[in-house]
Design a protein around this motif. Structure first.
Motif, short mmCIF file in Angstrom:
data_model
loop_
_atom_site.label_atom_id
_atom_site.label_comp_id
_atom_site.label_asym_id
_atom_site.label_seq_id
_atom_site.Cartn_x
_atom_site.Cartn_y
_atom_site.Cartn_z
N TRP A 68 0.83 -1.20 0.00
CA TRP A 68 0.00 0.00 0.00
C TRP A 68 0.87 1.26 0.00
CZ3 TRP A 68 -0.30 3.85 3.75
CH2 TRP A 68 -1.20 4.87 3.45
N MET A 69 1.95 1.26 0.76
CA MET A 69 2.84 2.42 0.78
C MET A 69 3.40 2.69 -0.62
SD MET A 69 4.76 2.08 4.51
CE MET A 69 6.29 2.41 3.75
N TYR A 71 1.96 1.92 -3.51
CA TYR A 71 0.87 2.45 -4.34
C TYR A 71 0.52 3.89 -3.96
CZ TYR A 71 0.19 -2.41 -5.70
OH TYR A 71 0.37 -3.68 -6.17
N TYR A 72 0.48 4.17 -2.68
CA TYR A 72 0.11 5.52 -2.22
C TYR A 72 1.15 6.55 -2.67
CZ TYR A 72 -1.44 9.27 0.85
OH TYR A 72 -1.89 10.48 1.34
N ARG A 73 2.43 6.18 -2.61
CA ARG A 73 3.48 7.10 -3.07
C ARG A 73 3.42 7.31 -4.57
NH1 ARG A 73 9.13 5.72 -1.52
NH2 ARG A 73 9.45 7.83 -2.29
N SER A 75 0.60 7.11 -6.49
CA SER A 75 -0.63 7.82 -6.84
C SER A 75 -1.60 7.71 -5.67
CB SER A 75 -1.26 7.20 -8.09
OG SER A 75 -2.62 7.55 -8.21
N ARG A 76 -1.96 8.84 -5.10
CA ARG A 76 -2.89 8.79 -3.96
C ARG A 76 -4.22 8.15 -4.32
NH1 ARG A 76 -1.65 14.17 -0.35
NH2 ARG A 76 0.45 13.48 0.17
N GLY A 79 -3.61 4.60 -4.50
CA GLY A 79 -3.30 4.14 -3.15
C GLY A 79 -4.56 3.88 -2.34
N PHE A 80 -5.52 4.80 -2.42
CA PHE A 80 -6.77 4.61 -1.69
C PHE A 80 -7.57 3.43 -2.26
CE2 PHE A 80 -6.21 9.18 -0.43
CZ PHE A 80 -5.98 8.90 0.91
N LEU A 83 -5.92 0.37 -1.07
CA LEU A 83 -6.24 0.19 0.35
C LEU A 83 -7.60 -0.49 0.49
CD1 LEU A 83 -5.61 0.62 3.35
CD2 LEU A 83 -6.64 2.90 3.13
N ALA A 145 -2.14 -2.53 -9.73
CA ALA A 145 -2.46 -1.11 -9.92
C ALA A 145 -2.91 -0.85 -11.36
CB ALA A 145 -1.25 -0.25 -9.57
N TYR A 159 -6.37 9.04 -11.81
CA TYR A 159 -5.47 8.38 -10.88
C TYR A 159 -4.15 9.09 -10.86
CZ TYR A 159 -3.33 6.15 -14.95
OH TYR A 159 -2.71 5.93 -16.14
#
Length: 159
Positions: A68-69, A71-73, A75-76, A79-80, A83, A145, A159
Motif C-alpha cells: 500500500w505504501m 501504491y500511495y506514493r 498515486s494517492r 493508493g486509496f 487500500l 495497480a 489516478y
C-alpha cells in the motif's frame, strides 16, 4: 498515457501496457491478477505467527501495508483504491480462515495461485510477449495497480 509522462506510475503503466496489448490477454489479466494478489495474501495469512505475539494474518497485513505504501506514493487515488482492495481481500481471507481453518485456506490459496499463473502465461502466449516481471520484479506490484487504473478509466476517475 505515454512513456514520457511526468509521473513514474504513468511510465510504469505505459511500459506494462506495451506487454499487454492483446484484448484476450488483458481480460485474462483483469481476472488473474486480482486472483494472484488474493492468493498471495491468503498464503501469507497461513504463515504461522508466534503465539500471543501476533494475530493470524499478521504477515499478510505487513505485506499489504508495504505494498500500500508503494501504491500511495505512486498515486494517492490508486493508493486509496488499493487500500480498499486490501481491506476487502483481508476481510474475505479472515472469513475463509475462520470458517474453514488454515489448512483449507492454504489449499485454496495454492490452487488459486497455480491456476491464475497458468492463466497469466496462457495470456502471454496468446500475446506473444513475455511477462513484464521477467524484466523487472517491480511489475509484480504494477499489475494490480494497472488493473485498478483500467477500472478508474472506465469510471472516468483520475489516478
Amino acid at each position: 498515457m505515454n512513456a514520457t509522462a511526468d509521473r513514474p506510475i504513468d511510465r510504469w503503466f505505459a511500459s506494462y501496457s506495451g506487454d499487454h496489448r492483446n484484448e484476450t490477454n488483458q481480460l485474462i489479466h483483469v481476472i488473474c491478477v486480482p486472483a494472484i494478489l488474493w492468493s498471495v495474501i491468503a498464503l501469507l495469512w497461513c504463515v504461522p505467527v508466534p503465539q500471543g505475539l501476533f494475530v493470524p494474518g499478521a504477515w499478510a497485513a505487513i505485506a499489504m501495508f508495504g505494498a500500500w505504501m508503494f501504491y500511495y506514493r505512486a498515486s494517492r487515488p490508486l493508493g486509496f483504491g488499493m487500500l480498499a482492495t486490501f481491506v476487502l481481500m483481508g476481510f474475505f481471507t479472515r472469513w475463509l480462515y475462520d470458517r474453514f481453518g488454515p489448512t483449507q485456506l492454504l489449499y485454496l490459496a495454492i490452487a488459486v495461485f497455480v491456476v491464475a499463473w497458468i492463466g497469466q502465461f496462457v495470456g502471454h502466449k496468446i500475446e506473444g510477449r513475455k511477462p513484464s516481471f521477467l524484466t523487472d520484479l517491480t511489475y509484480l506490484l504494477i499489475g494490480p495497480a494497472w488493473v485498478l487504473a483500467k477500472l478508474y478509466r472506465k469510471l472516468g476517475w483520475q489516478y
